[in-house]
Design an enzyme around this catalytic site. Sequence first.
Site, mmCIF file in Angstrom:
data_model
loop_
_atom_site.group_PDB
_atom_site.id
_atom_site.type_symbol
_atom_site.label_atom_id
_atom_site.label_comp_id
_atom_site.label_asym_id
_atom_site.label_seq_id
_atom_site.Cartn_x
_atom_site.Cartn_y
_atom_site.Cartn_z
ATOM 1 C CD GLU A 15 -1.810 2.200 2.296
ATOM 2 O OE1 GLU A 15 -1.458 1.794 3.432
ATOM 3 O OE2 GLU A 15 -2.084 3.384 2.051
ATOM 4 C CB ILE A 16 2.006 3.505 -2.590
ATOM 5 C CG1 ILE A 16 2.732 2.276 -3.168
ATOM 6 C CG2 ILE A 16 2.873 4.757 -2.666
ATOM 7 C CD1 ILE A 16 3.121 2.397 -4.621
ATOM 8 N NE ARG A 20 5.122 5.319 7.865
ATOM 9 C CZ ARG A 20 5.309 4.836 9.090
ATOM 10 N NH1 ARG A 20 6.473 4.336 9.439
ATOM 11 N NH2 ARG A 20 4.346 4.857 9.980
ATOM 12 C CG LEU A 21 6.992 2.291 -0.365
ATOM 13 C CD1 LEU A 21 7.966 1.387 -1.115
ATOM 14 C CD2 LEU A 21 5.950 2.863 -1.307
ATOM 15 C CG HIS A 22 1.954 1.595 4.658
ATOM 16 N ND1 HIS A 22 2.529 2.049 5.832
ATOM 17 C CD2 HIS A 22 1.480 2.698 4.042
ATOM 18 C CE1 HIS A 22 2.370 3.355 5.924
ATOM 19 N NE2 HIS A 22 1.758 3.779 4.855
ATOM 20 C CB ILE A 126 -7.726 2.971 -3.512
ATOM 21 C CG1 ILE A 126 -7.796 1.445 -3.541
ATOM 22 C CG2 ILE A 126 -6.269 3.417 -3.410
ATOM 23 C CD1 ILE A 126 -9.061 0.870 -4.057
ATOM 24 C CG ASP A 127 -5.949 5.670 1.579
ATOM 25 O OD1 ASP A 127 -6.830 6.162 0.838
ATOM 26 O OD2 ASP A 127 -5.305 6.345 2.413
ATOM 27 N NE ARG A 128 -11.524 8.777 3.296
ATOM 28 C CZ ARG A 128 -12.445 9.700 3.015
ATOM 29 N NH1 ARG A 128 -12.291 10.456 1.943
ATOM 30 N NH2 ARG A 128 -13.500 9.860 3.794
ATOM 31 C CB THR A 205 7.460 28.737 20.882
ATOM 32 O OG1 THR A 205 7.566 30.132 21.190
ATOM 33 C CG2 THR A 205 7.084 28.553 19.423
#
Length: 280
Positions: A15-16, A20-22, A126-128, A205
């Site tokens: 999964e991109i 990062r890549l998963h 598509i990830d969702r 801050t």
Amino acid sequence: MKPQRHREEIWLALEIGNSRLHWALFIGETLYSAWDTDYFPESVIQHLAECQTLHDLLLAISPPHQQGNFLTNTPPLCAFVSLPPCPVLLTSVVPSQTAIWQTYPNTRVITLEQIPLKGVYPTLGIDRALALWGAAKTWGFPMLVIDAGTALTFTAADANESLVGGAILPGLGLQFATLDQQTGQLPLVEMQSFPSLPPRFALNTKEAIQSGVIYTVLAGIKDFIEAWCDLFADGKIAIKGGDRTLLINYLQVLYPEIAERLIVEPNLIFWGMREILIGS
Ligand SMILES: Nc1ncnc2c1ncn2[C@@H]1O[C@H](COP(=O)(O)OP(=O)(O)O)[C@@H](O)[C@H]1O
Ligand SMILES: CC(C)(COP(=O)(O)O)[C@@H](O)C(=O)NCCC(=O)O
Ligand SMILES: [K+]
């Protein structure tokens, strides 16, 4: 990739995301290992295409610090390492990366049309959709998925397996980076550097930035979960993403009754991809 029904088939899920890549390694329907890597330069992806064995492929994509033992600590894998490289099931929300990965020969791209979720709109990530499908097929509908990734997203489906809808906002990392990059004087606040909650009304801050980002994101998550529960009293909630652990820890302190409702599962997208593979 021709889907093979037998249980012993090895395959990789990739999964991109925008950070990062998963990766996940499956043997049949069983997920054996999941890890993240940075994006690979095109030259490395071309090298991957020349790998002759699964062993070489896995070594090339394994986490940098786990080069060797990655293979040994996945017992059944040793029997497979001399096989040819396995297929890669790919899903991506980064078109430029998707294009580069198309050069890898044995790739099958998962697209929105392949997901049986009803009522989706054409530009839905598509990830969702995959995370929602994976969570709901595992724990049931109605389901709300929170993905604390580069963007923090809420994505929900009802009992009829139809998209209810969702929301998108800058993830924690993005919010801190934007304050650093888009202002003259604000420093970059590192995420990992504060395990405990900052004071709401900060007197320096760094803590003012931490307070502003953290408390508003936590309040937003609480608000969306309460709205979800008002809509679907039997609705479930799952959370994934690189910032999930930090947010869960804070939610447990600030809103314990919200935190205890959450299913924490980093691999939701891989469950979704497996559902698509099995169903194909
Ligand atoms: N090693 C890491 N590299 C990148 N982001 C990380 C890492 N560890 C934690 N994070 C946090 O996770 C978020 C990215 O989540 P992730 O789910 O990996 O993103 P995506 O799926 O969008 O690529 C970042 O906002 C960052 O705050
Ligand atoms: C919102 C996202 C960028 C999240 O991606 P991520 O943070 O996981 O990299 C991705 O789901 C996306 O590109 N969505 C398209 C727009 C939409 O979902 O409506
Ligand atoms: K993500």
